[in-house]
Write a protein that holds these residues in place. Structure first.
Motif, PDB file in Angstrom:
ATOM      1  N   ILE A  46       0.746  -0.837   0.311  1.00 28.49           N
ATOM      2  CA  ILE A  46      -0.191   0.556  -0.072  1.00 28.49           C
ATOM      3  C   ILE A  46       0.896   0.808  -0.026  1.00 28.49           C
ATOM      4  O   ILE A  46       1.700   1.761   0.472  1.00 28.49           O
ATOM      5  CB  ILE A  46      -0.468  -0.003   1.048  1.00 28.49           C
ATOM      6  N   CYS A  47       0.772   1.945  -1.001  1.00 27.97           N
ATOM      7  CA  CYS A  47       1.221   3.582  -0.844  1.00 27.97           C
ATOM      8  C   CYS A  47       0.860   4.482   0.700  1.00 27.97           C
ATOM      9  O   CYS A  47      -0.155   5.008  -0.033  1.00 27.97           O
ATOM     10  CB  CYS A  47       1.191   4.764  -2.000  1.00 27.97           C
ATOM     11  N   GLY A  48       2.073   4.581   0.783  1.00 27.04           N
ATOM     12  CA  GLY A  48       1.944   5.642   2.433  1.00 27.04           C
ATOM     13  C   GLY A  48       1.536   7.176   2.011  1.00 27.04           C
ATOM     14  O   GLY A  48       1.223   8.009   2.782  1.00 27.04           O
ATOM     15  N   SER A  49       2.784   7.284   1.124  1.00 26.81           N
ATOM     16  CA  SER A  49       1.794   9.492   0.487  1.00 26.81           C
ATOM     17  C   SER A  49       2.571   9.099  -1.552  1.00 26.81           C
ATOM     18  O   SER A  49       2.328   8.152  -2.266  1.00 26.81           O
ATOM     19  CB  SER A  49       3.534   9.704   0.904  1.00 26.81           C
ATOM     20  N   ALA A  50       1.733  10.154  -1.730  1.00 28.36           N
ATOM     21  CA  ALA A  50       1.502  10.676  -2.540  1.00 28.36           C
ATOM     22  C   ALA A  50       3.123  11.178  -3.608  1.00 28.36           C
ATOM     23  O   ALA A  50       3.509  11.500  -2.944  1.00 28.36           O
ATOM     24  CB  ALA A  50       0.988  11.976  -3.191  1.00 28.36           C
ATOM     25  N   ALA A  51       2.973  10.250  -4.253  1.00 26.75           N
ATOM     26  CA  ALA A  51       4.521  10.476  -5.716  1.00 26.75           C
ATOM     27  C   ALA A  51       4.285  10.889  -6.789  1.00 26.75           C
ATOM     28  O   ALA A  51       3.263   9.469  -7.427  1.00 26.75           O
ATOM     29  CB  ALA A  51       5.449  10.507  -5.099  1.00 26.75           C
TER      30      ALA A  51
END
Length: 269
Positions: free
Chosen positions: A32-37
């Motif tokens: 799961i992506c923990g932050s936008a990038a």
């Protein structure tokens, strides 16, 4: 195995150098992506599964990660890959890319943005790195919105989708190969391959090959390559002059100028 190093953290932008040392094999476990990038591929080739799509990523592309998004990765080779990850704070990411925008496929990265990517790595000051990163993210967002319709994947049959994946992986390994040799390797006609590739990716094979070769040239120049005749031959250019003309046409800089700009002692290798 992932190796992550923070290069800069300033102005709501975090720049990370991410290197994957993987083994050839099945897809990774979901994460799961923990932050936008905004993720820029620097070297290698891999397939990312997210939002029900399989996207092939190589140094001519970038892609968006959204917080909470599930993703898995597959690697067609065991050579590893390297990316530069631009983490943006939530407000900044929403301002640039929108909160409810339909997830985009991978973003074709033109040579001008590939040079900006390399300038981030070449900068020795964190504020400068963050400033260049924000400039690149802003331009990438403009490109995404401008070409949103053409960047969306059209419906493909499983066989067509697999053909495009195989072509992308083969070109990433050898961007100098001709359309004729690529089509022969994949056992299809050049016309069929060109049509399906353009339909799936939004750009033709010729343009895709050029962007890959420019990215490879930038990688080598940033690493300090000083034999331009060898570089031209390795990347399939006719000669040094052909390499120079191509880079100048697409980046407004000569190979020597790019090497001088992009090869400080602190550049990540």
């Amino acid at each position: 195995m992932l190796e992550t190093r923070v290069l800069a953290d300033a102005g709501g932008v975090i720049v990370r150098d991410v290197r994957c040392r993987h083994l050839l094999g099945p897809a990774s476990e979901p994460a799961i992506c923990g932050s936008a990038a905004l993720v820029l591929v620097r070297r290698g080739c891999f397939t990312r599964h997210a939002n029900g799509r399989a996207e092939v990523l190589d140094p001519s592309t970038a892609y968006l990660q959204r917080c909470g998004q599930e993703e898995t990765f597959e690697h067609p080779t065991a050579d590893g890959d390297e990316c530069t990850v631009l983490n943006l704070d939530d407000d900044l990411f929403a301002e640039l890319f929108g909160e409810q925008v339909e997830p985009q496929p991978e973003l074709p990265l033109p040579a001008t943005l590939a040079v900006l990517h390399r300038r981030i790595l070449a900068a020795t000051d964190q504020d400068a790195q963050a400033e260049i990163a924000l400039d690149l993210a802003t331009r990438a967002a403009q490109l995404t919105h401008r070409h949103a319709a053409s960047l969306r994947r059209r419906d493909l049959t499983p066989a067509q989708r697999q053909l495009v994946i195989a072509a992308r992986e083969s070109l990433a390994a050898d961007p100098a190969q001709s359309l004729t040799s690529l089509a022969a390797k994949l056992a299809v006609s050049t016309h069929h391959l060109s049509r399906i590739f353009s339909h799936a990716t939004g750009r033709g094979i010729a343009r895709h090959r050029i962007e890959l070769r420019i990215s490879a040239a930038l990688q080598r120049l940033q690493a300090g390559e000083d034999n331009l005749a060898r570089l031209a031959a390795d990347l399939g250019f006719a000669d040094h002059a052909h390499l120079t003309r191509t880079l100048h046409r697409h980046t407004d800089s000569t190979p020597s100028e790019l090497r001088h700009e992009l090869h400080p002692a602190t550049t990540p290798r």
